[in-house]
Design a protein around this motif. Structure first.
Motif, PDB file in Angstrom:
ATOM      1  N   GLU A  31       0.847  -1.191   0.000  1.00 52.39           N
ATOM      2  CA  GLU A  31       0.000   0.000   0.000  1.00 52.39           C
ATOM      3  C   GLU A  31       0.884   1.243   0.000  1.00 52.39           C
ATOM      4  OE1 GLU A  31      -2.962   2.030   3.165  1.00 52.39           O
ATOM      5  OE2 GLU A  31      -3.528  -0.009   2.556  1.00 52.39           O
ATOM      6  N   VAL A  32       0.605   2.146  -0.935  1.00 55.20           N
ATOM      7  CA  VAL A  32       1.314   3.420  -1.021  1.00 55.20           C
ATOM      8  C   VAL A  32       0.275   4.531  -1.053  1.00 55.20           C
ATOM      9  CG1 VAL A  32       2.958   4.829  -2.311  1.00 55.20           C
ATOM     10  CG2 VAL A  32       3.165   2.334  -2.361  1.00 55.20           C
ATOM     11  N   ASP A  33       0.263   5.395  -0.048  1.00 57.65           N
ATOM     12  CA  ASP A  33      -0.718   6.485   0.044  1.00 57.65           C
ATOM     13  C   ASP A  33      -2.148   5.985  -0.133  1.00 57.65           C
ATOM     14  OD1 ASP A  33       1.133   8.461   0.555  1.00 57.65           O
ATOM     15  OD2 ASP A  33       1.382   9.011  -1.548  1.00 57.65           O
ATOM     16  N   GLY A  34      -2.456   4.855   0.477  1.00 59.76           N
ATOM     17  CA  GLY A  34      -3.800   4.308   0.404  1.00 59.76           C
ATOM     18  C   GLY A  34      -4.103   3.525  -0.857  1.00 59.76           C
ATOM     19  N   PHE A  35      -3.159   3.470  -1.792  1.00 61.22           N
ATOM     20  CA  PHE A  35      -3.358   2.736  -3.048  1.00 61.22           C
ATOM     21  C   PHE A  35      -2.887   1.302  -2.863  1.00 61.22           C
ATOM     22  CE2 PHE A  35      -2.088   1.421  -7.365  1.00 61.22           C
ATOM     23  CZ  PHE A  35      -3.275   1.701  -8.045  1.00 61.22           C
ATOM     24  N   HIS A  36      -3.786   0.344  -3.078  1.00 64.46           N
ATOM     25  CA  HIS A  36      -3.500  -1.072  -2.858  1.00 64.46           C
ATOM     26  C   HIS A  36      -2.837  -1.682  -4.094  1.00 64.46           C
ATOM     27  CE1 HIS A  36      -4.062  -5.108  -1.214  1.00 64.46           C
ATOM     28  NE2 HIS A  36      -4.479  -5.482  -2.412  1.00 64.46           N
ATOM     29  N   GLN A  45       6.708  -2.575 -11.697  1.00 64.21           N
ATOM     30  CA  GLN A  45       7.775  -2.040 -10.863  1.00 64.21           C
ATOM     31  C   GLN A  45       8.013  -0.554 -11.102  1.00 64.21           C
ATOM     32  OE1 GLN A  45      12.112  -2.582 -11.589  1.00 64.21           O
ATOM     33  NE2 GLN A  45      12.027  -3.957  -9.822  1.00 64.21           N
ATOM     34  N   ALA A  46       8.025  -0.130 -12.369  1.00 63.01           N
ATOM     35  CA  ALA A  46       8.288   1.274 -12.681  1.00 63.01           C
ATOM     36  C   ALA A  46       7.238   2.181 -12.051  1.00 63.01           C
ATOM     37  CB  ALA A  46       8.321   1.476 -14.196  1.00 63.01           C
ATOM     38  N   ASP A  47       5.964   1.793 -12.162  1.00 59.75           N
ATOM     39  CA  ASP A  47       4.883   2.582 -11.564  1.00 59.75           C
ATOM     40  C   ASP A  47       5.006   2.591 -10.043  1.00 59.75           C
ATOM     41  OD1 ASP A  47       2.119   3.917 -11.806  1.00 59.75           O
ATOM     42  OD2 ASP A  47       1.722   2.234 -10.444  1.00 59.75           O
ATOM     43  N   PHE A  48       5.340   1.440  -9.472  1.00 55.14           N
ATOM     44  CA  PHE A  48       5.470   1.339  -8.021  1.00 55.14           C
ATOM     45  C   PHE A  48       6.581   2.250  -7.511  1.00 55.14           C
ATOM     46  CE2 PHE A  48       7.568  -0.653  -4.341  1.00 55.14           C
ATOM     47  CZ  PHE A  48       6.523  -0.617  -3.426  1.00 55.14           C
ATOM     48  N   LEU A  49       7.752   2.199  -8.138  1.00 53.70           N
ATOM     49  CA  LEU A  49       8.870   3.024  -7.698  1.00 53.70           C
ATOM     50  C   LEU A  49       8.553   4.518  -7.842  1.00 53.70           C
ATOM     51  CD1 LEU A  49      11.886   1.014  -9.176  1.00 53.70           C
ATOM     52  CD2 LEU A  49      11.111   1.067  -6.795  1.00 53.70           C
ATOM     53  N   LYS A  50       7.808   4.846  -8.879  1.00 55.79           N
ATOM     54  CA  LYS A  50       7.401   6.238  -9.078  1.00 55.79           C
ATOM     55  C   LYS A  50       6.476   6.692  -7.949  1.00 55.79           C
ATOM     56  CE  LYS A  50       5.248   9.259 -12.541  1.00 55.79           C
ATOM     57  NZ  LYS A  50       4.619   9.312 -13.889  1.00 55.79           N
ATOM     58  N   ARG A  51       5.537   5.838  -7.576  1.00 53.32           N
ATOM     59  CA  ARG A  51       4.604   6.168  -6.483  1.00 53.32           C
ATOM     60  C   ARG A  51       5.355   6.326  -5.156  1.00 53.32           C
ATOM     61  NH1 ARG A  51      -0.878   5.363  -7.403  1.00 53.32           N
ATOM     62  NH2 ARG A  51      -1.392   4.458  -9.428  1.00 53.32           N
ATOM     63  N   VAL A  52       6.306   5.426  -4.902  1.00 48.55           N
ATOM     64  CA  VAL A  52       7.073   5.492  -3.656  1.00 48.55           C
ATOM     65  C   VAL A  52       7.894   6.777  -3.603  1.00 48.55           C
ATOM     66  CG1 VAL A  52       8.940   4.427  -2.337  1.00 48.55           C
ATOM     67  CG2 VAL A  52       7.142   2.993  -3.325  1.00 48.55           C
ATOM     68  N   ALA A  53       8.526   7.129  -4.717  1.00 51.22           N
ATOM     69  CA  ALA A  53       9.353   8.339  -4.761  1.00 51.22           C
ATOM     70  C   ALA A  53       8.533   9.604  -4.532  1.00 51.22           C
ATOM     71  CB  ALA A  53      10.079   8.417  -6.099  1.00 51.22           C
ATOM     72  N   ALA A  54       7.280   9.574  -4.976  1.00 55.05           N
ATOM     73  CA  ALA A  54       6.422  10.758  -4.858  1.00 55.05           C
ATOM     74  C   ALA A  54       5.711  10.840  -3.513  1.00 55.05           C
ATOM     75  CB  ALA A  54       5.382  10.754  -5.981  1.00 55.05           C
ATOM     76  N   SER A  55       5.754   9.780  -2.729  1.00 59.03           N
ATOM     77  CA  SER A  55       5.008   9.722  -1.475  1.00 59.03           C
ATOM     78  C   SER A  55       5.838  10.195  -0.297  1.00 59.03           C
ATOM     79  CB  SER A  55       4.530   8.284  -1.219  1.00 59.03           C
ATOM     80  OG  SER A  55       3.910   8.190   0.047  1.00 59.03           O
ATOM     81  N   GLU A  56       5.180  10.861   0.643  1.00 58.71           N
ATOM     82  CA  GLU A  56       5.841  11.266   1.874  1.00 58.71           C
ATOM     83  C   GLU A  56       5.713  10.184   2.941  1.00 58.71           C
ATOM     84  OE1 GLU A  56       4.333  15.020   3.115  1.00 58.71           O
ATOM     85  OE2 GLU A  56       5.105  16.112   1.357  1.00 58.71           O
ATOM     86  N   CYS A  58       5.783   6.031   4.190  1.00 64.50           N
ATOM     87  CA  CYS A  58       6.498   4.791   3.926  1.00 64.50           C
ATOM     88  C   CYS A  58       5.525   3.729   3.424  1.00 64.50           C
ATOM     89  CB  CYS A  58       7.163   4.308   5.218  1.00 64.50           C
ATOM     90  SG  CYS A  58       8.146   2.819   5.024  1.00 64.50           S
ATOM     91  N   PRO A  59       5.851   3.021   2.353  1.00 59.24           N
ATOM     92  CA  PRO A  59       4.961   1.958   1.883  1.00 59.24           C
ATOM     93  C   PRO A  59       4.860   0.842   2.912  1.00 59.24           C
ATOM     94  CG  PRO A  59       7.082   1.839   0.759  1.00 59.24           C
ATOM     95  CD  PRO A  59       7.084   3.117   1.535  1.00 59.24           C
ATOM     96  N   LYS A  60       3.718   0.161   2.917  1.00 57.14           N
ATOM     97  CA  LYS A  60       3.486  -0.916   3.870  1.00 57.14           C
ATOM     98  C   LYS A  60       3.116  -2.187   3.113  1.00 57.14           C
ATOM     99  CE  LYS A  60       1.933   2.271   7.489  1.00 57.14           C
ATOM    100  NZ  LYS A  60       3.229   2.190   8.182  1.00 57.14           N
ATOM    101  N   SER A  61       3.272  -3.314   3.792  1.00 56.69           N
ATOM    102  CA  SER A  61       2.960  -4.592   3.152  1.00 56.69           C
ATOM    103  C   SER A  61       2.055  -5.436   4.039  1.00 56.69           C
ATOM    104  CB  SER A  61       4.249  -5.368   2.840  1.00 56.69           C
ATOM    105  OG  SER A  61       4.931  -5.691   4.034  1.00 56.69           O
ATOM    106  N   SER A  62       1.337  -6.367   3.408  1.00 54.59           N
ATOM    107  CA  SER A  62       0.473  -7.309   4.116  1.00 54.59           C
ATOM    108  C   SER A  62       0.755  -8.712   3.600  1.00 54.59           C
ATOM    109  CB  SER A  62      -1.009  -6.974   3.892  1.00 54.59           C
ATOM    110  OG  SER A  62      -1.314  -5.673   4.362  1.00 54.59           O
ATOM    111  N   GLY A 264       7.358  -7.407  -6.288  1.00 54.46           N
ATOM    112  CA  GLY A 264       6.808  -6.313  -5.496  1.00 54.46           C
ATOM    113  C   GLY A 264       7.413  -6.104  -4.121  1.00 54.46           C
ATOM    114  N   ILE A 265       7.314  -7.118  -3.250  1.00 53.62           N
ATOM    115  CA  ILE A 265       7.787  -6.949  -1.879  1.00 53.62           C
ATOM    116  C   ILE A 265       9.284  -6.687  -1.838  1.00 53.62           C
ATOM    117  CG2 ILE A 265       8.091  -8.105   0.345  1.00 53.62           C
ATOM    118  CD1 ILE A 265       5.245  -7.171  -0.149  1.00 53.62           C
ATOM    119  N   SER A 266      10.034  -7.415  -2.642  1.00 54.36           N
ATOM    120  CA  SER A 266      11.488  -7.182  -2.676  1.00 54.36           C
ATOM    121  C   SER A 266      11.810  -5.793  -3.207  1.00 54.36           C
ATOM    122  CB  SER A 266      12.180  -8.253  -3.523  1.00 54.36           C
ATOM    123  OG  SER A 266      12.036  -9.527  -2.942  1.00 54.36           O
ATOM    124  N   SER A 267      11.030  -5.310  -4.171  1.00 51.57           N
ATOM    125  CA  SER A 267      11.237  -3.949  -4.682  1.00 51.57           C
ATOM    126  C   SER A 267      10.941  -2.917  -3.600  1.00 51.57           C
ATOM    127  CB  SER A 267      10.327  -3.686  -5.893  1.00 51.57           C
ATOM    128  OG  SER A 267      10.679  -4.497  -6.985  1.00 51.57           O
TER     129      SER A 267
END
Length: 279
Positions: A31-36, A45-56, A58-62, A264-267
């Motif tokens: 989850e990044v900024d509420g996005f599952h 991966q490219a979209d995920f890394l972009k979201r993480v870089a833009a977020s204030e 920390c991403p979380k995992s389940s 995903g999780i490793s990224s």
């Protein structure tokens, strides 16, 4: 096919493993900024890394639910093996065990064993491949379990990341002494303990020197490397991964080697530019 191997999605399956029909994935999610974001074949991966870089944040995992593991245990085979993230780092191991208990309470008859990888990423990949190797050698269920558990005891995991922020903020570095700040460009060389927790092995100024230090540790710790496979996972840095493989192979002879990009999780934990090595 009389057996199945379930690997949670922190373990990257190689193309050959995916095509075999033997391996199935128990997907974690992020989850990044509420996005599952499910860690499955749809992961970008490219979209995920972009979201993480833009977020204030920390991403979380389940981790996968026990019910998800139950579904994967239900199959037309005699033996099922599950490989999970280190039980010290994730709830996936306990979830797999609970899924086994619930499944057997419902009358499931397959032989099931859950392996605590005490590792992550390609550490899980290698364990899955070892199970396949043992099965193809004709070992019975108990022999496979004993052989693979011994293999896990000898396995070593290493990683160097651009930063440890996600690991730290998600509580995966508990018990470690304070690490040197990134402002000094000091890169810690990290590894796993026999119990499956994270430890600091070394440090160096700059990524290139840190990777060289990691290669030295890999060679020094290797147990019967000529009988084993060297596995490297990278997060969006294939050239760096190839350079690390070359560094290691200059120091130690192995049976084979392969490189994969992180899922995903490793990224999420490796972050852009991270390198993970298991031997």
């Amino acid at each position: 096919m009389s057996y199945r191997v379930i690997v949670d999605s922190c373990g990257e399956l190689t193309p050959q493993m995916k095509e075999s029909g033997i391996f199935k994935t128990a997907s974690l999610s992020m989850e990044v900024d509420g996005f599952h974001i499910p860690d499955d074949e749809t992961f970008d991966q490219a979209d995920f890394l972009k979201r993480v870089a833009a977020s204030e944040e920390c991403p979380k995992s389940s981790c996968p639910s026990p019910e998800r593991y139950m579904e994967l245990y239900k199959c037309d085979v005699d033996r099922v093996y599950a490989v999970t993230l280190s039980g010290e780092l994730s709830g996936s191991y306990n979830s797999a065990l609970l899924g086994e208990k619930l499944y057997k309470e419902e009358g499931g008859e397959e032989k099931i064993h859950v392996f605590n990888s005490r590792s992550a990423s390609v550490g899980e990949t290698l364990i899955g491949r070892k199970i396949q190797e043992c099965e193809e050698a004709g070992m019975d269920f108990e022999q496979v379990v004993e052989t693979v558990e011994a293999y896990i005891e000898e396995q070593h995991t290493y990683f160097v990341l651009e930063n440890l922020d996600t690991l730290r903020k998600n509580g995966r570095l508990t018990g470690l002494k304070s690490l040197v700040g990134s402002a000094l460009n000091i890169k810690p060389v990290m590894g796993s303990t026999p119990e499956g927790t994270i430890c600091q092995l070394d440090k160096s100024r700059g990524m290139k020197k840190a990777l060289a230090k990691m290669a030295e540790h890999v060679a020094k710790d290797a147990v019967k490397p000529e009988e084993k496979i060297l596995a490297i996972a990278h997060c969006n840095c294939p050239e760096r991964a190839e350079a690390v493989r070359k560094l290691i192979l200059e120091k130690v002879k192995v049976k084979d080697s392969f490189i994969v990009d992180t899922a995903g999780i490793s990224s999420m934990y490796a972050n852009d530019g991270g390198i993970i090595v298991v031997l």
